[in-house]
Scaffold this motif. Structure first.
Motif, PDB file in Angstrom:
ATOM      1  N   ALA A   1      -8.924   1.736   1.018  1.00 48.03           N
ATOM      2  CA  ALA A   1      -9.103   0.925   2.063  1.00 48.03           C
ATOM      3  C   ALA A   1      -8.412  -0.250   2.116  1.00 48.03           C
ATOM      4  O   ALA A   1      -8.038  -0.883   1.180  1.00 48.03           O
ATOM      5  CB  ALA A   1     -10.542   0.767   2.320  1.00 48.03           C
ATOM      6  N   GLY A   2      -8.258  -1.021   3.295  1.00 47.32           N
ATOM      7  CA  GLY A   2      -7.756  -2.236   3.589  1.00 47.32           C
ATOM      8  C   GLY A   2      -6.229  -2.126   4.364  1.00 47.32           C
ATOM      9  O   GLY A   2      -5.888  -1.098   4.591  1.00 47.32           O
ATOM     10  N   GLU A   3      -5.674  -3.341   4.316  1.00 46.91           N
ATOM     11  CA  GLU A   3      -4.514  -3.347   5.387  1.00 46.91           C
ATOM     12  C   GLU A   3      -3.212  -3.336   4.038  1.00 46.91           C
ATOM     13  O   GLU A   3      -3.357  -3.674   2.963  1.00 46.91           O
ATOM     14  CB  GLU A   3      -4.352  -4.830   5.936  1.00 46.91           C
ATOM     15  CG  GLU A   3      -5.314  -5.175   6.753  1.00 46.91           C
ATOM     16  CD  GLU A   3      -5.048  -4.312   8.025  1.00 46.91           C
ATOM     17  OE1 GLU A   3      -4.051  -3.984   8.245  1.00 46.91           O
ATOM     18  OE2 GLU A   3      -5.990  -3.920   8.957  1.00 46.91           O
ATOM     19  N   SER A   4      -2.234  -2.794   4.466  1.00 47.64           N
ATOM     20  CA  SER A   4      -1.003  -2.781   3.681  1.00 47.64           C
ATOM     21  C   SER A   4      -0.229  -3.859   3.488  1.00 47.64           C
ATOM     22  O   SER A   4      -0.387  -4.932   4.387  1.00 47.64           O
ATOM     23  CB  SER A   4       0.044  -1.463   4.053  1.00 47.64           C
ATOM     24  OG  SER A   4       0.461  -1.962   5.555  1.00 47.64           O
ATOM     25  N   PRO A   5       0.515  -4.292   2.613  1.00 45.35           N
ATOM     26  CA  PRO A   5       1.287  -5.432   2.476  1.00 45.35           C
ATOM     27  C   PRO A   5       2.208  -5.745   3.707  1.00 45.35           C
ATOM     28  O   PRO A   5       2.415  -6.710   4.187  1.00 45.35           O
ATOM     29  CB  PRO A   5       2.115  -5.326   1.156  1.00 45.35           C
ATOM     30  CG  PRO A   5       1.559  -4.160   0.316  1.00 45.35           C
ATOM     31  CD  PRO A   5       0.623  -3.323   1.372  1.00 45.35           C
ATOM     32  N   ALA A   6       2.708  -4.368   4.262  1.00 45.69           N
ATOM     33  CA  ALA A   6       3.523  -4.791   5.330  1.00 45.69           C
ATOM     34  C   ALA A   6       2.950  -5.242   6.836  1.00 45.69           C
ATOM     35  O   ALA A   6       3.340  -6.173   7.516  1.00 45.69           O
ATOM     36  CB  ALA A   6       4.305  -3.540   5.857  1.00 45.69           C
ATOM     37  N   ALA A   7       1.478  -4.833   6.761  1.00 47.68           N
ATOM     38  CA  ALA A   7       0.673  -5.448   7.858  1.00 47.68           C
ATOM     39  C   ALA A   7       0.448  -7.169   7.716  1.00 47.68           C
ATOM     40  O   ALA A   7       0.073  -7.538   8.597  1.00 47.68           O
ATOM     41  CB  ALA A   7      -0.470  -4.591   7.967  1.00 47.68           C
ATOM     42  N   LEU A   8       0.500  -7.183   6.385  1.00 47.03           N
ATOM     43  CA  LEU A   8      -0.268  -8.733   6.230  1.00 47.03           C
ATOM     44  C   LEU A   8       1.300  -9.636   5.988  1.00 47.03           C
ATOM     45  O   LEU A   8       1.043 -10.817   6.063  1.00 47.03           O
ATOM     46  CB  LEU A   8      -0.684  -8.559   4.686  1.00 47.03           C
ATOM     47  CG  LEU A   8      -2.143  -8.368   4.618  1.00 47.03           C
ATOM     48  CD1 LEU A   8      -2.734  -8.611   3.372  1.00 47.03           C
ATOM     49  CD2 LEU A   8      -3.213  -9.141   5.576  1.00 47.03           C
ATOM     50  N   LEU A   9       2.291  -9.070   6.112  1.00 46.32           N
ATOM     51  CA  LEU A   9       3.517 -10.023   5.768  1.00 46.32           C
ATOM     52  C   LEU A   9       3.823 -10.762   7.258  1.00 46.32           C
ATOM     53  O   LEU A   9       4.069 -11.912   6.684  1.00 46.32           O
ATOM     54  CB  LEU A   9       4.752  -8.853   5.716  1.00 46.32           C
ATOM     55  CG  LEU A   9       6.211  -9.624   5.385  1.00 46.32           C
ATOM     56  CD1 LEU A   9       6.134 -10.325   4.092  1.00 46.32           C
ATOM     57  CD2 LEU A   9       7.194  -8.308   5.377  1.00 46.32           C
ATOM     58  N   ALA A  10       3.483 -10.463   8.202  1.00 49.56           N
ATOM     59  CA  ALA A  10       3.807 -11.273   9.572  1.00 49.56           C
ATOM     60  C   ALA A  10       2.868 -12.528   9.277  1.00 49.56           C
ATOM     61  O   ALA A  10       3.265 -13.596   9.331  1.00 49.56           O
ATOM     62  CB  ALA A  10       3.771 -10.533  10.664  1.00 49.56           C
ATOM     63  N   PRO A  11       1.534 -12.381   9.348  1.00 47.67           N
ATOM     64  CA  PRO A  11       0.727 -13.650   9.257  1.00 47.67           C
ATOM     65  C   PRO A  11       0.923 -14.499   8.180  1.00 47.67           C
ATOM     66  O   PRO A  11       0.711 -15.520   8.272  1.00 47.67           O
ATOM     67  CB  PRO A  11      -0.733 -13.064   9.611  1.00 47.67           C
ATOM     68  CG  PRO A  11      -0.823 -11.570   9.251  1.00 47.67           C
ATOM     69  CD  PRO A  11       0.895 -11.180   9.555  1.00 47.67           C
ATOM     70  N   MET A  12       1.108 -13.609   7.036  1.00 44.32           N
ATOM     71  CA  MET A  12       1.273 -14.208   5.754  1.00 44.32           C
ATOM     72  C   MET A  12       2.466 -15.263   5.804  1.00 44.32           C
ATOM     73  O   MET A  12       2.421 -16.278   5.295  1.00 44.32           O
ATOM     74  CB  MET A  12       1.205 -13.226   4.577  1.00 44.32           C
ATOM     75  CG  MET A  12       1.115 -13.962   3.313  1.00 44.32           C
ATOM     76  SD  MET A  12       1.388 -12.870   2.004  1.00 44.32           S
ATOM     77  CE  MET A  12       2.958 -12.285   2.380  1.00 44.32           C
ATOM     78  N   MET A  13       3.233 -15.009   6.176  1.00 42.04           N
ATOM     79  CA  MET A  13       4.551 -15.694   5.860  1.00 42.04           C
ATOM     80  C   MET A  13       4.642 -16.701   7.110  1.00 42.04           C
ATOM     81  O   MET A  13       5.203 -17.897   7.221  1.00 42.04           O
ATOM     82  CB  MET A  13       5.976 -14.726   6.075  1.00 42.04           C
ATOM     83  CG  MET A  13       5.869 -13.904   4.917  1.00 42.04           C
ATOM     84  SD  MET A  13       5.903 -14.923   3.187  1.00 42.04           S
ATOM     85  CE  MET A  13       7.623 -15.796   3.474  1.00 42.04           C
TER      86      MET A  13
END
Length: 290
Positions: free
Chosen positions: A208-220
């Protein structure tokens, strides 16, 4: 089953970029802390809040840039969105408490120790809360002594950086403090990662959860945009952007004394040089001339 952990999947790219992010956030945050000691009381909370957000965003970005190179063979890694961004809020709040203590009480003695300790605990809390938001097919275990060492590194680095920022001696002190802080924060991260053991489950169910690619945009994009704006504010003259300095030079006008104390001292000097004499008093020299 013991999982094989690799924290350097992209070689030295992720550690170097993570170090630069930590240095950038630390430089902006410590510079804002220094500026807060040079402006009026009304503008000081704004500078301290800006510094807290800069340091928190810098170390949070550093953490997840470094995590881009972290892999566990045999299990994909996903992240819980709420837990991930909660770690950012914890970092900003706890770092902010430490910076506000130093900003108002000074970078010395008990205030420095308390502020550095809270700032270091905020850095460590961000790291381990961010790790708690990681989802994979297994469980995470930590070595207690190594975790304690990582927390001690964070507290020592934060205390040293706040002390350097409190010296108020220009850019060189801030740059040097940010390099030390970036090195220590990055070292704290990889020390904490060295304390990690991953035990994989036998089943291969969905994670479960978001993948690193999905978090990359808001994270950076989000934190980096904020750090860029903070850098613009710090680069420009803060007396023009955020207010006037605390000490204002006295205004000089023709015929108006520069300071009331100067008038008192001048008058007293004239009284000492020319003492008051009675109207009927005559000097000995005048009597001789007669």
């Amino acid at each position: 089953m013991q999982g094989t952990v690799d924290g350097f999947s992209y070689g030295l790219v992720t550690p170097l970029v993570a170090y630069l992010m930590a240095c950038l956030g630390g430089a902006l945050g410590l510079r804002c802390t220094t500026r807060s000691m040079l402006v009026t009381q009304s503008w000081r909370p704004g500078w301290l809040a800006l510094g807290s957000a800069a340091i928190g965003s810098g170390i949070w970005t550093m953490h997840f840039v470094a995590m881009m190179g972290f892999t566990v063979h045999g299990s994909p890694i996903h992240y819980d969105m709420a837990m991930t961004f909660a770690s950012l809020a914890v970092a900003i709040v706890m770092v902010g408490v430490g910076i506000f203590i130093v900003g108002y009480k000074g970078a010395r003695g008990t205030a420095l120790f308390t502020g550095g300790t809270l700032t270091g605990l905020g850095i460590a809390s961000m790291h381990y809360l961010g790790m708690a938001g990681m989802r994979l097919r297994g469980r995470l275990e930590y070595d207690t002594l190594t975790v304690g060492l990582s927390v001690a590194i964070a507290m020592g680095a934060a205390t040293a950086a706040l002390w350097a920022a409190g010296q108020v001696r220009g850019w060189l002190w801030s740059v040097g403090a940010s390099l030390v802080m970036g090195l220590a924060v990055t070292g704290m991260h990889y020390t904490g990662m060295a304390a990690l053991d991953v035990h994989l489950h036998g089943t291969a169910g969905p994670v479960a959860g978001e993948s690193p690619a999905a978090l990359l945009a808001p994270m950076m994009i989000g934190p980096l945009a904020f750090l860029l704006l903070a850098g613009v504010v710090v680069i420009f003259d803060p007396m023009m952007v955020m207010g006037r300095p605390a000490v204002v030079a006295p205004e000089r006008r023709p015929g108006v004394p520069a300071h009331p104390r100067a008038t008192v001292r001048h008058s007293a000097r004239r009284l000492r040089l020319r003492p008051h004499r009675p109207a009927g008093h005559r000097s000995a020299r005048a009597l001789q001339k007669r």
